[in-house]
Design an enzyme around this catalytic site. Sequence first.
Site, PDB file in Angstrom:
ATOM      1  N   TYR A 154      14.078  22.830   2.802  1.00  0.00           N
ATOM      2  CA  TYR A 154      13.591  21.687   2.005  1.00  0.00           C
ATOM      3  C   TYR A 154      12.063  21.675   2.313  1.00  0.00           C
ATOM      4  O   TYR A 154      11.229  21.372   1.509  1.00  0.00           O
ATOM      5  CB  TYR A 154      14.100  20.301   2.218  1.00  0.00           C
ATOM      6  N   LYS A 161       8.726  14.031   0.503  1.00  0.00           N
ATOM      7  CA  LYS A 161       9.267  12.819   0.546  1.00  0.00           C
ATOM      8  C   LYS A 161       9.041  11.761   1.688  1.00  0.00           C
ATOM      9  O   LYS A 161       9.300  10.553   1.512  1.00  0.00           O
ATOM     10  CB  LYS A 161      10.788  13.199   0.664  1.00  0.00           C
TER      11      LYS A 161
END
Length: 255
Positions: A154, A161
């Site tokens: 990720y 995020k």
Amino acid sequence: MSGLLAGKRLLVTGVITDASIAFSVAKLAQENGAQVVLTGYGRLSLVERIAKRLPEPAPVIELDVTDPEHLAGLADKVREHVDGLDGLVHSIGFAPQSCLGGGFLDASWDDVATALHVSTYSYKSLAVAALPLMSPGGSVVGLTFDASQAWPVYDWMGVAKAGLESASRYLALHLGKQGIRSNLVAAGPLRTMAAKSIPGFEQFEDAWAGRAPLGWNLTDQEPAARACLALLSDWFPATTGEIVHVDGGYHAVGA
């Protein structure tokens, strides 16, 4: 009208396909009495085609959240369809391929900056652009993927995020005096178009299937969408700066 969102006027971003969380939010919102306006970027004709699959065809506004002119004109474009907004859904995220799939140490600042601009800063930008349309009781809801820990593959999107989650808390702080809430829904992994662009995404799928206490359906966007609807409704009038996990309970248990 009847339903959880009866009479609400919503702006929903991020509808690209009918497999997106944003599409499920728009669909359920209409079924629960809301008027929905969508935004699209790039392939606008695709968004317009998907919009026709909703219970009621929804108008689509072109919006690039990194374009100051688009943001400055957003309120006027929305007013062509509704006279104000009660809720805003931020379902926007993008990172260049260099920022995903194990490239954390190699990604350039230019690519990282793009990821942060589109995925993090846009939350504030979109809320400010829509602010002239909103009044006390309004709700801003965004979508995140639990950024409390580092995830394989990720990489910089995880950093983006984490920034989004912090930005939501600051938005809650600064919009609270106007009676507007800001909350996020942290959904588990879903087989959306965004997920398919992440190299090695199957690692998330395998982990969730085996560890989530409630189990996890990788193709069911409705649980996350229902959480968004609840936060857009009047049933959480004193909740802001919160992150609601919709992940089968994965975040709460150890390895």
